[in-house]
Design a protein around this motif. Structure first.
Motif, PDB file in Angstrom:
ATOM      1  N   THR A  71       0.811  -1.225   0.000  1.00 32.99           N
ATOM      2  CA  THR A  71       0.000   0.000   0.000  1.00 32.99           C
ATOM      3  C   THR A  71       0.844   1.276   0.000  1.00 32.99           C
ATOM      4  O   THR A  71       0.353   2.331  -0.404  1.00 32.99           O
ATOM      5  N   VAL A 390      -8.227  10.651  -4.515  1.00 32.24           N
ATOM      6  CA  VAL A 390      -8.471   9.769  -3.371  1.00 32.24           C
ATOM      7  C   VAL A 390      -9.840   9.105  -3.497  1.00 32.24           C
ATOM      8  O   VAL A 390     -10.006   7.910  -3.196  1.00 32.24           O
ATOM      9  N   TYR A 391     -10.827   9.865  -3.968  1.00 38.65           N
ATOM     10  CA  TYR A 391     -12.173   9.306  -4.153  1.00 38.65           C
ATOM     11  C   TYR A 391     -12.163   8.193  -5.204  1.00 38.65           C
ATOM     12  O   TYR A 391     -12.765   7.125  -5.008  1.00 38.65           O
ATOM     13  N   ASP A 394     -10.463   5.114  -3.890  1.00 39.41           N
ATOM     14  CA  ASP A 394     -11.345   4.414  -2.951  1.00 39.41           C
ATOM     15  C   ASP A 394     -12.378   3.587  -3.701  1.00 39.41           C
ATOM     16  O   ASP A 394     -12.703   2.463  -3.301  1.00 39.41           O
ATOM     17  N   LYS A 397     -10.962   0.464  -4.785  1.00 42.23           N
ATOM     18  CA  LYS A 397     -10.554  -0.355  -3.648  1.00 42.23           C
ATOM     19  C   LYS A 397      -9.035  -0.474  -3.530  1.00 42.23           C
ATOM     20  O   LYS A 397      -8.495  -1.512  -3.149  1.00 42.23           O
ATOM     21  N   MET A 399      -7.410   2.128  -1.818  1.00 39.13           N
ATOM     22  CA  MET A 399      -7.113   2.927  -0.651  1.00 39.13           C
ATOM     23  C   MET A 399      -7.543   2.200   0.618  1.00 39.13           C
ATOM     24  O   MET A 399      -8.702   1.798   0.744  1.00 39.13           O
ATOM     25  N   LYS A 401      -8.741   1.584   4.493  1.00 42.99           N
ATOM     26  CA  LYS A 401      -9.675   2.316   5.358  1.00 42.99           C
ATOM     27  C   LYS A 401      -8.946   2.821   6.601  1.00 42.99           C
ATOM     28  O   LYS A 401      -9.214   2.403   7.722  1.00 42.99           O
ATOM     29  N   ARG A 406      -5.130   8.228   4.530  1.00 41.49           N
ATOM     30  CA  ARG A 406      -5.797   9.083   3.543  1.00 41.49           C
ATOM     31  C   ARG A 406      -5.497  10.558   3.796  1.00 41.49           C
ATOM     32  O   ARG A 406      -5.345  11.341   2.847  1.00 41.49           O
ATOM     33  N   LEU A 461     -13.708  12.475   5.258  1.00 36.88           N
ATOM     34  CA  LEU A 461     -13.123  11.249   5.799  1.00 36.88           C
ATOM     35  C   LEU A 461     -13.884  10.691   6.998  1.00 36.88           C
ATOM     36  O   LEU A 461     -13.824   9.483   7.257  1.00 36.88           O
TER      37      LEU A 461
END
Length: 462
Positions: A71, A390-391, A394, A397, A399, A401, A406, A461
């Motif tokens: 990651t 970032v959106y 996400d 999948k 990013m 949680k 973030r 967030l």
């Protein structure tokens, strides 16, 4: 969490940062004169060469593991993503504002490369100690912040000292004429000359040729002195080179036994092989260290980047990791020293930043539109693009949680221009006043816009 709590949680960290900056402004003011320019310079050097690497080495090896890289690649990618859109916006900006050609490189680099390292550490670490923060009580919070930031800030270092250096130096060596009323250059780049269109143009060119062909006596004498000095240097260099070549031939002759002593009965001395080898290695070392590639490599592999590389090596090799993070007295002492030095980083940076804002902006060739355009690109457009990225990550999948994960990526897209750009233009000898004015206004507005974007990020967030 209601909106009032979100605003409180997002602005309190910045209030801490602002308070430190205000102390810096106060200590640098004419009333106290504690943080003089020379003191701020020395403190900046300590921050760069000692405090920042110490903080990385004391925090990052614990979090750098082979599993974490699944990651962690998102941090350097987010910096690339931010710089790519910054470059696109900057190209559009210089066309709209009509930035002069001799300043376009500075404007493009200022809008493209952000301060991805220290400032992100300051903003993200301040969340770890506030009771109203959503990550308060997180284990190894500050160490995770340093690890996340150090995973990606090297991208900005490479962009500054590889791309930025060649662009600035290339711009410096171009032939640029005076600026007309519309902000355009009347000179011609790359040796191009204009086509004469009418008699007036021909007269203008002929007038310039006459000026060149009929110099004054003072200019002639000055040029003659300069040529004489150059000839003297060349003669010295030639004599040195001839002497060096002669010595090399004598060494070869001694090896072959062709050079004999003046006294026939004296025994010939064998040349010392170790001295010859040492002189050869020393000559090659000087040649390598004086090259441009070595200089750029040294700038790229600066102390924070080297500390990151060492941290990755320690974290990924099991026996080094166990030795460094063990319970031995020696390694614990080293870690404690690094922790103490690293803890000084954030207050030192904020004091210097506040002190630098005391003098105010100086005169600059940049127009107000260009300065405002860079501020809009870095503090309005790029944070919006970073939030969109970032959106989308996400949705794909990619990013994790993790609020802190973030948040660090989002803050990387909100920071102003990298301060290393000021060092670069100073070394190149171009645009020092322009970049100083740009830094002043950009960092002043960054204090306001960071508060706004912090509220937005917390709302998204949480």
């Amino acid at each position: 969490m209601d909106f009032g709590s979100i605003v409180l949680s997002s602005t309190l960290p910045l209030i801490q940062v602002l308070a430190l900056s205000l102390f810096g402004m106060l200590m640098a003011s004419s009333r106290f004169k504690v943080l003089s320019p020379s003191t701020r310079f020395s403190l900046s050097q300590l921050t760069f060469y000692l405090f920042n690497p110490s903080l990385i080495l004391s925090s990052a090896p614990q979090s750098f593991t082979p599993e974490a890289f699944s990651t962690f690649w998102l941090f350097p990618f987010s910096c690339f993503y931010n710089m790519a859109f910054g470059f696109i916006f900057s190209i559009i900006l210089v066309q709209i504002v009509k930035v002069p050609r001799n300043l376009r490189a500075i404007v493009i680099l200022a809008a493209t490369i952000g301060n991805y390292g220290n400032l992100t550490i300051v903003l993200a670490s301040s969340l770890c100690t506030l009771t109203t923060s959503p990550i308060y009580g997180r284990e190894n919070c500050e160490k995770d912040v340093v690890t996340f930031v150090s995973s990606g800030f090297w991208v900005g270092s490479i962009a500054i000292w590889v791309v930025g250096y060649n662009v600035i130096v290339g711009q410096k060596h171009k032939k640029v004429g005076p600026i007309d009323d519309e902000g355009q250059q009347n000179g011609y780049l790359n040796g191009d000359t204009p086509e004469p269109s009418n008699g007036h143009t021909n007269g203008h060119i002929n007038g310039r040729i006459e000026d060149v062909e009929s110099p004054s006596k003072e200019s002639i004498n000055r040029e003659s002195d300069e040529i004489q000095e150059i000839d003297d240097v060349v003669q010295i260099d030639d004599s040195d080179s001839m002497l060096e070549s002669r010595n090399e031939f004598e060494i070869e002759d001694e090896r072959e036994g062709l050079v004999h002593s003046n006294q026939p009965n004296q025994q010939k001395k064998r040349p010392n092989v170790f001295i010859i080898l040492w002189e050869t290695l020393k000559r090659y070392f000087v040649k390598i260290t004086s090259s441009k590639l070595f200089w750029l490599t040294k700038k790229i592999l600066n102390p924070p980047v080297l500390a990151t590389v060492i941290s990755i090596i320690i974290g990924c090799i099991p026996f080094l990791r166990n030795a460094y993070l063990g319970e031995g007295v020696f390694v614990q002492t080293i870690r404690n020293i690094l922790n103490l030095l690293g803890s000084v980083l954030i207050p030192s940076m904020m004091l210097v930043m506040g002190g630098n804002l005391v003098g105010g902006p100086v005169t600059s060739s940049l127009s107000k539109k260009a300065i405002a355009g860079v501020c809009i690109v870095r503090l309005v457009l790029l944070p919006s693009v970073q939030l969109l990225g970032v959106y989308l990550a996400d949705l794909a999948k990619l990013m994790p949680k993790d609020f802190l994960f973030r948040y660090v990526i989002l803050i990387n897209g909100t920071v102003p221009t990298a301060t290393n750009l000021g060092t670069l233009v100073t070394l190149a000898g171009v645009g020092q006043a322009d970049i100083s004015v740009l830094f002043f206004w950009e960092y002043v507005f960054a204090l306001i816009m960071t508060c706004f974007w912090n509220v937005v990020y917390f709302s998204v967030l949480l």
